[in-house]
Design a protein around this motif. Sequence first.
Motif, short mmCIF file in Angstrom:
data_model
loop_
_atom_site.label_atom_id
_atom_site.label_comp_id
_atom_site.label_asym_id
_atom_site.label_seq_id
_atom_site.Cartn_x
_atom_site.Cartn_y
_atom_site.Cartn_z
N MET A 264 17.56 -53.70 12.20
CA MET A 264 17.11 -52.27 12.03
C MET A 264 18.17 -51.49 11.31
O MET A 264 19.25 -51.88 10.93
N SER A 265 17.99 -50.04 10.70
CA SER A 265 18.90 -49.48 10.15
C SER A 265 19.98 -48.82 11.16
O SER A 265 19.41 -48.66 12.47
N ASP A 266 21.17 -48.54 10.63
CA ASP A 266 22.09 -48.05 11.57
C ASP A 266 21.43 -46.67 12.19
O ASP A 266 21.86 -46.32 13.35
N ALA A 267 20.94 -45.74 11.56
CA ALA A 267 20.24 -44.58 11.96
C ALA A 267 19.26 -44.75 13.07
O ALA A 267 19.51 -43.99 13.84
N TYR A 268 18.38 -45.60 12.99
CA TYR A 268 17.42 -45.85 13.86
C TYR A 268 18.22 -46.60 15.18
O TYR A 268 17.82 -46.14 16.29
N ALA A 269 18.98 -47.48 14.98
CA ALA A 269 19.92 -47.87 16.17
C ALA A 269 20.69 -46.77 16.89
O ALA A 269 20.57 -46.74 18.16
N SER A 270 20.97 -45.89 16.04
CA SER A 270 21.65 -44.81 16.77
C SER A 270 20.86 -43.94 17.42
O SER A 270 21.08 -43.26 18.55
N VAL A 271 19.59 -43.74 16.87
CA VAL A 271 18.55 -42.79 17.89
C VAL A 271 17.93 -43.64 18.92
O VAL A 271 18.14 -42.90 20.00
N LEU A 272 17.96 -44.89 18.89
CA LEU A 272 17.57 -45.56 19.99
C LEU A 272 18.83 -45.53 21.22
O LEU A 272 18.44 -45.32 22.36
N LYS A 273 20.04 -45.53 20.67
CA LYS A 273 21.23 -45.52 21.60
C LYS A 273 21.23 -44.13 22.21
O LYS A 273 21.36 -44.00 23.63
N ARG B 54 18.46 -42.30 22.93
CA ARG B 54 17.24 -42.36 23.79
C ARG B 54 17.62 -43.21 24.91
O ARG B 54 17.10 -42.76 26.08
N MET B 55 18.12 -44.41 24.84
CA MET B 55 18.33 -45.36 25.89
C MET B 55 19.61 -45.38 26.61
O MET B 55 19.69 -45.66 27.94
N ASP B 56 20.69 -44.83 25.97
CA ASP B 56 22.08 -45.11 26.48
C ASP B 56 22.95 -44.06 26.98
O ASP B 56 23.93 -44.11 27.43
N VAL B 57 22.48 -42.90 26.44
CA VAL B 57 23.14 -41.57 26.28
C VAL B 57 22.61 -40.89 27.54
O VAL B 57 21.40 -40.47 27.51
N ARG B 58 23.29 -40.44 28.52
CA ARG B 58 22.91 -39.79 29.60
C ARG B 58 22.28 -38.60 29.31
O ARG B 58 22.67 -37.59 28.67
N GLY B 59 20.74 -38.32 29.57
CA GLY B 59 20.34 -37.27 29.13
C GLY B 59 19.80 -37.11 27.64
O GLY B 59 19.21 -36.07 27.31
N GLY B 60 20.09 -38.14 26.89
CA GLY B 60 19.66 -38.33 25.44
C GLY B 60 18.33 -38.03 25.29
O GLY B 60 17.85 -37.30 24.18
#
Length: 177
Positions: free
Chosen positions: A48-57, A59-65
Motif C-alpha cells: 500500500m502507499s505510505d499515506a494509506y499505511a499512515s492512516v491505518l496506523k 486508526r489502529m495503533d495511535v491511542r484515540g486515533g
Amino acid sequence: MRQLMGDILVYCFVVVLLTGGFLAYYYEPGGGTVAYDGSYAPLQGAQMSDAYASVLKIRMDVRGGLLVRQLHHNSSVLLGLGVVAWILFGRFRYGFAALGLGALTGLAGYASADDLLSGTFLAKVPIPVWYGLHLTAAATLGAVLVVSSRREAAQRPRTLGFVALSIGLTALAIYSL
C-alpha cells in the motif's frame, strides 16, 4: 439566525483544526509503496502507499486515533452542511466562497489519505500535493469564516448567552453525527 449559523461554522472549523492538527502529527504524506506492518493482522505484508499505511496506523495503533479521525470527519461534514444552510440564510458572497473551499478541502483530504481516489485520473497527482492543497484550502476557508463572523459581530455584538448557545449547539450537532 444567520449570525448563530456563522458562529457554529467557526466553532466547527476550530474542532476540524484541532483534530486535523492531531492527525497531521502522525500522518506521513508519501506516495511510495510499503508493506503494511501495523497491528491489523489481515493486512500484514499487504502492499500500500505510505499515506494509506499512515492512516491505518492512526486508526489502529495511535491511542484515540480512530476517535479523533471520526470527529474530524463528522465535524467536516457538519461544516459542509452548515455552509449550505448559511448560503440559504443569505450569506451569498462568503457562502459560495466557503462552499467552494470546503469542497476543495474535502476532496484534497480524501485524496491525501489515498483510499478513495486510487484508480482514478485524480490518483496521478502526488499525495504530498493533495496534502498541501488540503492544508492551504482549509486555512483559506478558516479565514473566510472568521472574516465573515467578525463582520456579523460588528453589526450585532454577541452576548455570553449567545456564545454559550452556539458552542452548545455545535457540540450537540457534532455528537449527533
